[in-house]
Design a protein around this motif. Structure first.
Motif, mmCIF file in Angstrom:
data_model
loop_
_atom_site.group_PDB
_atom_site.id
_atom_site.type_symbol
_atom_site.label_atom_id
_atom_site.label_comp_id
_atom_site.label_asym_id
_atom_site.label_seq_id
_atom_site.Cartn_x
_atom_site.Cartn_y
_atom_site.Cartn_z
ATOM 1 N N ALA A 106 80.566 64.163 143.930
ATOM 2 C CA ALA A 106 79.182 64.358 144.486
ATOM 3 C C ALA A 106 78.285 63.367 143.815
ATOM 4 O O ALA A 106 78.604 62.726 142.626
ATOM 5 C CB ALA A 106 78.669 65.433 143.846
ATOM 6 N N GLY A 107 77.243 62.918 144.681
ATOM 7 C CA GLY A 107 76.020 61.967 144.118
ATOM 8 C C GLY A 107 74.686 62.594 143.921
ATOM 9 O O GLY A 107 74.429 63.534 145.093
ATOM 10 N N LEU A 108 74.180 62.082 143.241
ATOM 11 C CA LEU A 108 72.786 62.828 143.149
ATOM 12 C C LEU A 108 71.783 61.642 143.502
ATOM 13 O O LEU A 108 71.936 60.465 143.073
ATOM 14 C CB LEU A 108 72.325 63.140 141.776
ATOM 15 N N ALA A 109 70.912 62.070 144.703
ATOM 16 C CA ALA A 109 69.905 60.944 144.988
ATOM 17 C C ALA A 109 68.552 61.202 144.403
ATOM 18 O O ALA A 109 67.907 62.098 144.827
ATOM 19 C CB ALA A 109 69.843 61.069 146.471
ATOM 20 N N GLN A 110 68.253 60.671 143.256
ATOM 21 C CA GLN A 110 67.007 60.694 142.734
ATOM 22 C C GLN A 110 66.154 59.586 143.238
ATOM 23 O O GLN A 110 66.254 58.453 143.115
ATOM 24 C CB GLN A 110 67.347 60.351 141.287
ATOM 25 N N ARG A 111 65.124 60.012 144.149
ATOM 26 C CA ARG A 111 64.346 59.167 144.784
ATOM 27 C C ARG A 111 63.026 59.163 144.517
ATOM 28 O O ARG A 111 62.459 60.326 144.030
ATOM 29 C CB ARG A 111 64.479 59.454 146.296
ATOM 30 N N VAL A 112 62.186 58.261 144.861
ATOM 31 C CA VAL A 112 60.636 58.392 144.745
ATOM 32 C C VAL A 112 60.314 59.082 145.904
ATOM 33 O O VAL A 112 60.909 59.163 146.946
ATOM 34 C CB VAL A 112 60.034 56.716 145.024
ATOM 35 N N PRO A 113 59.406 60.007 145.717
ATOM 36 C CA PRO A 113 58.781 60.930 146.789
ATOM 37 C C PRO A 113 58.510 60.299 147.928
ATOM 38 O O PRO A 113 57.876 59.206 147.745
ATOM 39 C CB PRO A 113 57.662 61.504 146.047
ATOM 40 N N LEU A 114 59.007 60.455 149.167
ATOM 41 C CA LEU A 114 58.543 60.223 150.437
ATOM 42 C C LEU A 114 57.024 60.541 150.684
ATOM 43 O O LEU A 114 56.374 61.403 150.251
ATOM 44 C CB LEU A 114 59.519 60.834 151.607
ATOM 45 N N PRO A 115 56.436 59.428 151.448
ATOM 46 C CA PRO A 115 54.926 59.859 151.915
ATOM 47 C C PRO A 115 54.921 61.363 152.210
ATOM 48 O O PRO A 115 55.864 61.516 153.198
ATOM 49 C CB PRO A 115 54.623 58.715 152.579
ATOM 50 N N VAL A 116 53.873 62.011 152.338
ATOM 51 C CA VAL A 116 53.626 63.290 152.816
ATOM 52 C C VAL A 116 53.555 63.195 154.351
ATOM 53 O O VAL A 116 53.776 64.276 154.702
ATOM 54 C CB VAL A 116 52.385 63.857 152.019
ATOM 55 N N GLU A 117 53.288 62.243 154.769
ATOM 56 C CA GLU A 117 53.230 61.880 156.183
ATOM 57 C C GLU A 117 54.452 61.402 156.947
ATOM 58 O O GLU A 117 54.982 60.373 156.353
ATOM 59 C CB GLU A 117 51.835 61.018 156.876
ATOM 60 N N ASN A 118 54.973 62.124 157.998
ATOM 61 C CA ASN A 118 56.145 61.692 158.543
ATOM 62 C C ASN A 118 57.213 61.338 157.675
ATOM 63 O O ASN A 118 57.711 59.986 157.775
ATOM 64 C CB ASN A 118 55.841 60.456 159.238
ATOM 65 N N SER A 119 57.814 62.233 156.827
ATOM 66 C CA SER A 119 59.017 61.906 155.987
ATOM 67 C C SER A 119 60.392 62.203 156.320
ATOM 68 O O SER A 119 61.397 61.881 155.913
ATOM 69 C CB SER A 119 58.636 62.740 154.759
ATOM 70 N N LEU A 120 60.606 62.938 157.504
ATOM 71 C CA LEU A 120 61.937 63.279 158.256
ATOM 72 C C LEU A 120 62.527 62.135 158.528
ATOM 73 O O LEU A 120 63.894 61.896 157.954
ATOM 74 C CB LEU A 120 61.942 64.146 159.444
ATOM 75 N N GLN A 121 62.276 61.073 159.197
ATOM 76 C CA GLN A 121 62.995 59.811 159.558
ATOM 77 C C GLN A 121 63.511 58.977 158.422
ATOM 78 O O GLN A 121 64.503 58.509 158.344
ATOM 79 C CB GLN A 121 62.527 58.927 160.601
ATOM 80 N N PRO A 122 62.414 58.787 157.551
ATOM 81 C CA PRO A 122 62.931 57.928 156.232
ATOM 82 C C PRO A 122 63.955 58.715 155.529
ATOM 83 O O PRO A 122 64.845 57.981 155.042
ATOM 84 C CB PRO A 122 61.673 57.650 155.534
ATOM 85 N N PHE A 123 63.758 60.094 155.358
ATOM 86 C CA PHE A 123 64.841 60.920 154.691
ATOM 87 C C PHE A 123 66.174 60.688 155.457
ATOM 88 O O PHE A 123 67.201 60.543 154.746
ATOM 89 C CB PHE A 123 64.302 62.362 154.583
ATOM 90 N N ILE A 148 73.541 65.186 147.028
ATOM 91 C CA ILE A 148 72.476 66.077 146.411
ATOM 92 C C ILE A 148 71.200 65.374 146.583
ATOM 93 O O ILE A 148 71.185 64.606 145.613
ATOM 94 C CB ILE A 148 72.810 66.999 145.282
ATOM 95 N N TYR A 149 70.013 66.040 146.835
ATOM 96 C CA TYR A 149 68.569 65.692 146.952
ATOM 97 C C TYR A 149 67.893 66.823 145.975
ATOM 98 O O TYR A 149 67.465 67.515 146.571
ATOM 99 C CB TYR A 149 68.158 65.571 147.964
ATOM 100 N N PRO A 150 67.961 66.843 144.693
ATOM 101 C CA PRO A 150 67.322 67.939 143.902
ATOM 102 C C PRO A 150 65.869 68.116 144.070
ATOM 103 O O PRO A 150 65.374 69.097 143.603
ATOM 104 C CB PRO A 150 67.777 67.621 142.327
#
Length: 92
Positions: A7-24, A42-44
């Motif tokens: 398993a891998g943990l994807a610890q990411r900077v939060p995506l912008p509140v606007e239009n986050s589905l495609q970047p995710f 895993i995106y905790p």
């Protein structure tokens, strides 16, 4: 029965509140391509959205404005994407 998985943990900077589905979706694809040995990704903190670019007094309102119901097209799209990515795990 027990099973060992990679398993891998994807610890990411939060995506912008606007239009986050495609970047995710792009991040999931890029990560799985780079780490093709993972059986689970895993995106905790997927529930976090970036509001740091907004003045502090506007952040709560931006999150409230971005909230959608579970039958909203955004949520439907996110569920469809997750179904197409069998080794993706996000908290419920």
């Amino acid at each position: 029965m027990s099973q060992i998985i990679t398993a891998g943990l994807a610890q990411r900077v939060p995506l912008p509140v606007e239009n986050s589905l495609q970047p995710f979706a792009d991040d999931v694809a890029k990560t799985l391509q780079k780490h093709d040995d993972l059986q689970m990704l895993i995106y905790p903190e997927m529930h976090l959205h970036g509001t740091e670019h907004l003045p502090e007094q506007e952040r709560s309102t931006a999150l409230e404005d971005a909230a959608v119901s579970l039958d909203d097209p955004f949520c439907v799209s996110a569920r469809c994407h997750c179904r197409q990515t069998p080794n993706l795990a996000v908290p419920r």
